[in-house]
Design a protein around this motif. Structure first.
Motif, PDB file in Angstrom:
ATOM      1  N   GLY A 184       0.625  -1.110   0.188  1.00 40.97           N
ATOM      2  CA  GLY A 184       0.065   0.133   0.325  1.00 40.97           C
ATOM      3  C   GLY A 184       0.769   1.238   0.102  1.00 40.97           C
ATOM      4  O   GLY A 184       1.456   1.594  -0.933  1.00 40.97           O
ATOM      5  N   CYS A 185       0.835   2.049   1.168  1.00 39.99           N
ATOM      6  CA  CYS A 185       1.405   3.190   1.234  1.00 39.99           C
ATOM      7  C   CYS A 185       2.774   3.170   2.160  1.00 39.99           C
ATOM      8  O   CYS A 185       2.438   2.195   2.971  1.00 39.99           O
ATOM      9  CB  CYS A 185       0.521   4.555   1.707  1.00 39.99           C
ATOM     10  N   CYS A 201      -2.914   4.640   4.010  1.00 36.88           N
ATOM     11  CA  CYS A 201      -2.654   5.669   3.119  1.00 36.88           C
ATOM     12  C   CYS A 201      -3.528   7.071   3.527  1.00 36.88           C
ATOM     13  O   CYS A 201      -3.381   7.987   2.768  1.00 36.88           O
ATOM     14  CB  CYS A 201      -3.409   5.235   1.837  1.00 36.88           C
ATOM     15  N   GLU A 208       3.739   5.056  -3.033  1.00 33.78           N
ATOM     16  CA  GLU A 208       2.603   4.215  -3.000  1.00 33.78           C
ATOM     17  C   GLU A 208       2.666   3.006  -4.079  1.00 33.78           C
ATOM     18  O   GLU A 208       3.236   3.495  -5.083  1.00 33.78           O
ATOM     19  CB  GLU A 208       1.208   5.085  -3.282  1.00 33.78           C
ATOM     20  N   SER A 288      -4.553   7.769  -0.768  1.00 26.54           N
ATOM     21  CA  SER A 288      -4.324   7.127  -2.135  1.00 26.54           C
ATOM     22  C   SER A 288      -4.401   8.040  -3.478  1.00 26.54           C
ATOM     23  O   SER A 288      -5.602   8.656  -3.363  1.00 26.54           O
ATOM     24  CB  SER A 288      -5.025   5.823  -2.213  1.00 26.54           C
TER      25      SER A 288
END
Length: 300
Positions: A184-185, A201, A208, A288
């Motif tokens: 993910g982030c 996120c 990302e 995101s």
């Protein structure tokens, strides 16, 4: 010496045998063939492991004595997602294929690749997963075993750390929805020697994960300037599609890129995919950027 005793014992035995033989008769319908009424003895079956089982250890060569599956609801590191079979010329080999880069082993890995994606419900490379192939022992192969095990394992949080992590449930269907195991982030420190920090996120971050793509380059060349330039270009194209902005020459003014790739051993096994991340130097994001378009990733 008492030879009479020895001869007498032999004579008794022979007489007994003669008497038994003379008392035998063929059962009706056998025509003298005493075995045609017996059930056929089944061919011996070798040990075969099972799919949908979990394990604490992995070995490229599976020995029955070391096969100790555990409940998937208890702590484990590996899970058998599929049991395949070597066929054709591969099945005619005198020993199981184990050499890195072996064509038959690569074919098994390709099958395990697809089976694992189906098992977890999404592209397994988009998260903290690793896959491997385990083959029968030489003795089992000699006895006729031609199966191979497709194994999946959970990795540690940092995408640059290859070690397996413990898990206490099955990975079946894990990627069919939101999962903490998916990339993910991240907050990437300015000091490249420091580990990436995994964050939500919605928390402050500057990178990302956007996806994976295969390459045909040799592992040893992945950091060569020309190869790296091509990979970064492909990564920016993937970012454009992920965010929803034009894939053109302006992409280099919108985002930086990070990519990571498998270890040399994993590359030899058959994993030739790049993991691509967008990266914004000097900026902090709190959402995101997927599908955000120009507002999310403007030209700088």
């Amino acid at each position: 010496m008492r030879p009479g005793i020895k001869r007498g014992i032999a004579g008794v035995v022979l007489a007994g045998l003669t008497l038994l033989a003379s008392a035998c008769a063929n059962p009706p319908g056998t025509d003298g063939n005493l075995v045609n009424e017996w059930p056929e003895i089944a061919a011996p079956e070798g040990w075969v492991p099972k799919a949908d089982t979990c394990h604490k250890e992995f070995a490229m060569t599976s020995y029955r004595r070391a096969y100790t599956p555990v409940s998937c609801t208890t702590e484990h590191r590996y899970e058998t997602v599929h049991l395949g079979e070597f066929t054709g010329d591969a099945a005619k080999l005198t020993a199981p294929p184990t050499a890195p880069g072996n064509a038959d082993l690569l074919a098994a890995y390709k099958d395990c690749d697809a089976k694992t994606t189906a098992f977890v419900g999404g592209e397994w490379r988009s998260g903290r997963l690793w896959i491997g192939v385990s083959v029968p022992s030489p003795g089992a192969w000699e006895g006729g075993a031609r199966w191979y095990r497709c194994e999946v394992s959970l990795r540690e949080d940092d995408p640059y750390l290859p070690g397996p992590a413990n898990w206490s449930k099955s990975l079946k269907g894990e990627f069919s929805a939101q999962s903490e195991l998916k990339y993910g982030c991240y907050d990437i420190p300015s000091d490249e020697k420091k580990a990436w920090v995994v964050v939500a996120c919605t928390a402050g971050h500057n990178a990302e994960f956007v996806g994976t793509f295969p390459v045909t380059d040799a592992w040893a060349t992945l950091n060569d300037e020309a190869v790296a330039k091509t990979i970064h270009t492909k990564c920016r194209s993937m970012i454009a599609g992920y965010v929803g902005v034009p894939d053109n020459g302006d992409m280099k003014y919108r985002t930086g890129t990070y990519y990571h790739y498998p270890s040399e051993a994993e590359w030899a096994d058959g994993d030739h995919a790049i993991r691509c991340h967008l990266w914004l130097s000097g900026k902090t994001l709190t959402r995101s950027l997927k599908g955000t378009g120009n507002s999310g990733l403007p030209i700088n």
